[in-house]
Design a protein around this motif. Structure first.
Motif, PDB file in Angstrom:
ATOM      1  N   ASP A  61       0.822  -1.208   0.000  1.00  0.00           N
ATOM      2  CA  ASP A  61       0.000   0.000   0.000  1.00  0.00           C
ATOM      3  C   ASP A  61       0.857   1.260   0.000  1.00  0.00           C
ATOM      4  O   ASP A  61       0.579   2.222  -0.718  1.00  0.00           O
ATOM      5  CB  ASP A  61      -0.919   0.011   1.225  1.00  0.00           C
ATOM      6  N   PHE A  65       0.814   3.900  -2.978  1.00  0.00           N
ATOM      7  CA  PHE A  65       0.325   5.239  -2.656  1.00  0.00           C
ATOM      8  C   PHE A  65       1.327   6.305  -3.079  1.00  0.00           C
ATOM      9  O   PHE A  65       0.992   7.264  -3.778  1.00  0.00           O
ATOM     10  CB  PHE A  65       0.044   5.337  -1.156  1.00  0.00           C
ATOM     11  N   LYS A  68       1.811   6.489  -6.882  1.00  0.00           N
ATOM     12  CA  LYS A  68       0.691   7.151  -7.554  1.00  0.00           C
ATOM     13  C   LYS A  68       0.832   8.665  -7.487  1.00  0.00           C
ATOM     14  O   LYS A  68       0.647   9.373  -8.494  1.00  0.00           O
ATOM     15  CB  LYS A  68      -0.624   6.705  -6.907  1.00  0.00           C
ATOM     16  N   LYS A  69       1.174   9.186  -6.308  1.00  0.00           N
ATOM     17  CA  LYS A  69       1.286  10.635  -6.148  1.00  0.00           C
ATOM     18  C   LYS A  69       2.481  11.193  -6.943  1.00  0.00           C
ATOM     19  O   LYS A  69       2.401  12.258  -7.547  1.00  0.00           O
ATOM     20  CB  LYS A  69       1.431  10.988  -4.671  1.00  0.00           C
ATOM     21  N   VAL A 203      -0.985  14.786  -2.356  1.00  0.00           N
ATOM     22  CA  VAL A 203      -1.276  13.956  -1.191  1.00  0.00           C
ATOM     23  C   VAL A 203      -2.507  14.484  -0.445  1.00  0.00           C
ATOM     24  O   VAL A 203      -3.394  13.720  -0.055  1.00  0.00           O
ATOM     25  CB  VAL A 203      -0.060  13.904  -0.244  1.00  0.00           C
ATOM     26  N   ASP A 206      -6.432  13.680  -0.987  1.00  0.00           N
ATOM     27  CA  ASP A 206      -7.137  12.539  -0.383  1.00  0.00           C
ATOM     28  C   ASP A 206      -7.578  12.932   1.025  1.00  0.00           C
ATOM     29  O   ASP A 206      -6.954  12.573   2.023  1.00  0.00           O
ATOM     30  CB  ASP A 206      -6.223  11.313  -0.322  1.00  0.00           C
ATOM     31  N   LYS A 209      -7.968  10.326   3.789  1.00  0.00           N
ATOM     32  CA  LYS A 209      -6.793   9.566   4.218  1.00  0.00           C
ATOM     33  C   LYS A 209      -5.707  10.430   4.837  1.00  0.00           C
ATOM     34  O   LYS A 209      -4.772   9.908   5.439  1.00  0.00           O
ATOM     35  CB  LYS A 209      -6.191   8.810   3.027  1.00  0.00           C
ATOM     36  N   THR A 225      -2.387   4.864   4.301  1.00  0.00           N
ATOM     37  CA  THR A 225      -2.032   4.497   2.929  1.00  0.00           C
ATOM     38  C   THR A 225      -2.798   3.297   2.398  1.00  0.00           C
ATOM     39  O   THR A 225      -2.410   2.718   1.382  1.00  0.00           O
ATOM     40  CB  THR A 225      -0.527   4.182   2.844  1.00  0.00           C
ATOM     41  N   ASN A 226      -3.883   2.888   3.058  1.00  0.00           N
ATOM     42  CA  ASN A 226      -4.641   1.741   2.555  1.00  0.00           C
ATOM     43  C   ASN A 226      -5.160   2.036   1.154  1.00  0.00           C
ATOM     44  O   ASN A 226      -6.054   2.856   0.969  1.00  0.00           O
ATOM     45  CB  ASN A 226      -5.831   1.448   3.474  1.00  0.00           C
ATOM     46  N   THR A 227      -4.594   1.393   0.170  1.00  0.00           N
ATOM     47  CA  THR A 227      -5.003   1.638  -1.212  1.00  0.00           C
ATOM     48  C   THR A 227      -5.483   0.366  -1.896  1.00  0.00           C
ATOM     49  O   THR A 227      -5.982   0.413  -2.998  1.00  0.00           O
ATOM     50  CB  THR A 227      -3.829   2.197  -2.027  1.00  0.00           C
TER      51      THR A 227
END
Length: 687
Positions: A61, A65, A68-69, A203, A206, A209, A225-227
């Motif tokens: 995760d 995370f 992705k960012k 960041v 979100d 989160k 960071t649960n993705t």
């Protein structure tokens, strides 16, 4: 105590590496479990698999995370243009700090247990792939990257990150037990603050989160960071076939459980990004930056480390405060054990909690432990330097380095054959034994065992172990294993072309001869004539061997008995010869010693492999440890059945370990430092 400290260093590094590897393997197992569940399981079992997988994807995760960012920032033309404009303005008004290891260390508290620096220049690490071992390691690492990640170092990181990364384990707060979350922090110097700001802007989008709070004027971003999301509402088509799933990793690894939330904590200030698993250690670092607590940069030993870190080829450097480090290590082991299934947790705890017996007061004799890893033309070099606050009685007892090159030590190595599998050389076993036994006797259980051992030797041989066996071993020595077609080990297997040799110089030959004579009398008495002590003249050299009546050794039938180290009808497991007035050579049998007397045909000291392995190590020193990997592996492979050698895993393992030509090490000492060096000579990348 030096042994405990070195063990601690090695264990800590190994622990970090193994933890990372375990997480990577855990990730792979989890991904495979998901795929298998989708294909094979019912909805009920599928839900259980998903629940289990969601517990074991913390690292996955976090990687996904961040990736992705970073991708959003790198691929957004608007952000890129804004970065360039802002960076141009910033360079005129607020220059970025250099981000050197000295600058980074000024952020770390003076009482930090462990501080490390990692050089992340891509060319330095890419240069390692000239060695075949690291070329294989790179390919393996890429396989463990999450498939969802689209990571590009040059694009996502290199364009704004400095050349060094700092790692620190923060001090304990009060009596609270240490966890990885409460202590671990990484510091990244940056060359483009605006790029970091663009990343943080992504960041903070979100909202669910990310929680933002401020501490001492610094914003801290707390991120869940649960993705990982796996759709389970759609009905799945019936499986075509149900094939059993082969699990590639140990079952215990699959059962790893996580009680931790998938969190990251991020803070920024000019020139740096700070990353942790919780905000509390970040607050300690911010306090140090703001001057609320002393920093470690003035520490003399750390200053030496930062200077050494600048040397060519250095990839990793680490400073440890011995007392704080051992306390930290104990807590981290307990913390890690909580994440393991009961059967694995018990093994880990029993293996490492003996550190509880270490006397922290004794460790105060050591100011710090510095270590480094660097590449050099032959391969990889690992070095540990222990800085002494004062010499302990044990260290005063041990012999110091030789002040000049000692021809007698060269003579020891010259007595070993060129194809030697492994060797250890040094001096004054007697003094080292005294120091070691004194240290071990501080542990009640060990003291009881030593007392029992000494009593057993006294009862069975009527000899005093410390005086009669060790007391006369007061000069240079060499212990080695070597290939031979004769001797003791032929008794166990006809393929055991293996012998053990021991060379010892002494200032008290009469004491050594007295011990040997008493042992010979004892063995003849106990064996009731089955053991015969023979004296033979071998090329002008007197050799004494203990010969046992061979009996009916079926594997010897039809073979040349003499070549197996058997004289007439006797089998020889032990032999010795005074090869010089003060030098005793002991081997595993008459056949083995015949390859060494009067001298080996080709000497170890003249071989390219040995000189390459030892020439760059410090001299004077206290002796060498040496392993010829080529000859050692040939011996090991001879005992592995051919069917196993065809296994794919074994083939990969053989390719990797076979790319190591040799491993060598030495220790040296001054009045202020103890130093250990290890060199691994590596094969170049194979095309």
């Amino acid at each position: 105590m030096r042994i405990f400290i070195k063990a601690g260093i090695t264990t800590a590094i190994g622990l970090l590496i193994c933890t990372s590897a375990a997480k990577a393997e855990e990730l792979k197992v989890a991904n495979q479990s998901q795929a298998s569940s989708v294909k094979l399981a019912s909805k009920n079992s599928r839900d259980k698999s998903i629940a289990k997988s969601s517990q074991t994807l913390a690292l996955n995760d976090a990687i996904i995370f961040l990736d992705k960012k970073l991708n959003l920032v790198a691929n957004n033309p608007k952000n890129t243009l804004q970065d360039r404009l802002r960076q141009s303005n910033q360079q005129q008004t607020n220059p970025i700090t250099s981000g050197s290891v000295k600058d980074i260390s000024s952020l770390f508290p003076a009482d930090a247990a462990l501080v490390a620096f990692i050089n992340i220049k891509p060319e330095n690490w890419e240069n390692l792939t000239r060695f075949h071992l690291f070329h294989m390691a790179k390919q393996t690492f890429l396989k463990f990257m999450p498939k969802e990640a689209n990571f590009n170092y040059a694009r996502d990181i290199q364009s704004w990150l400095g050349d060094e990364v700092g790692v620190v384990f923060m001090p304990k707060v009060g009596n609270n037990p240490v966890t990885m979350e409460s202590t671990f922090v990484m510091v990244f110097p940056v060359t483009n603050d605006m790029r970091v700001q663009s990343f943080l802007d992504e960041v903070t989008k979100d909202k669910e989160k990310v929680k933002i709070r401020e501490y001492q004027g610094v914003k801290i971003f707390e991120v869940k960071t649960n993705t990982s999301e796996i759709p389970v509402t759609k009905p799945l088509p019936a499986p075509k076939a149900a094939k059993p799933v082969t699990q590639p990793f140990p079952e215990a690894l699959e059962k790893l459980k996580s009680r931790r939330e998938n969190n990251l904590a991020i803070a920024t200030f000019p020139g740096y990004v700070v990353l942790g698993l919780d905000s509390k250690p970040l607050e300690q670092l911010i306090d140090t930056k703001n001057g609320s607590r002393a920093n470690i940069s003035a520490n003399p030993e750390l200053q030496l480390l930062t200077q050494q870190h600048q040397a060519p080829g250095v990839l990793f450097s680490m400073y440890q405060n011995p007392v704080a480090y051992i306390a930290l290590f104990k807590d981290l082991i307990k913390d890690i054990a909580k994440d393991l299934p009961p059967e694995s947790s018990g093994i880990l705890s029993s293996s490492f909690l003996n550190f509880e017996n270490i006397n922290l007061e004794q460790l105060k004799a050591y100011k710090s432990i510095n270590s480094s890893l660097r590449s050099q033309p032959e391969g990889m070099r690992f070095q540990v330097q222990t800085y002494l606050a004062k010499l302990t009685p044990e260290e005063k007892l041990k012999s110091a380095n030789k002040s000049s090159k000692n021809k007698r030590e060269e003579a020891i190595i010259a007595r070993m054959p060129a194809a030697t599998y492994s060797a250890i050389t040094g001096s004054n076993i007697n003094l080292y034994w005294q120091a070691l036994s004194r240290g071990l006797e501080t542990i009640p259980e060990v003291k009881k065992g030593l007392t029992g051992f000494r009593e057993f030797v006294k009862t069975t041989t009527s000899l005093d172990f410390d005086k009669d066996f060790i007391g006369w071993m007061d000069k240079e020595y060499g212990f080695f294993t070597f290939p031979t077609k004769g001797g003791l080990f032929k008794f166990f297997s006809p393929n055991a072309n293996f012998g053990i040799g021991f060379i010892i110089k002494t200032s008290n030959r009469s004491a050594a001869e007295n011990t040997l004579t008493k042992l010979e009398q004892l063995i003849k008495s106990v064996s009731k004539g089955e053991v015969i002590v023979n004296n033979t003249n071998m090329k002008g050299q007197n050799v004494t061997s203990w010969d046992v009546k061979a009996g009916d050794f079926s594997y010897m039938k039809g073979q040349n008995i003499t070549s197996l180290g058997v004289k007439a009808d006797n089998f020889s497991p032990f032999a010795y010869s005074w090869i010089e007035q003060d030098t005793l050579l002991v081997t595993t049998g008459f056949g083995a010693i015949s390859d060494l007397v009067p001298k080996p045909y080709v000497q170890l000291s003249d071989t390219y492999n040995f000189t390459t392995a030892t020439n760059s190590l410090p001299y004077p020193n206290k002796g060498y440890f040496y392993v010829n990997m080529g000859s050692s592996l040939s011996l090991i492979y001879s005992f592995i059945p051919q069917v196993y050698q065809q296994n794919e895993f074994v083939k990969v393992f053989k390719e990797a370990i076979g790319s190591i030509y040799s491993i060598s090490a030495t220790t040296s000492q001054t009045e202020e430092t103890q130093q250990a060096d290890m060199l691994m000579v590596l094969a170049p990348t194979r095309k």
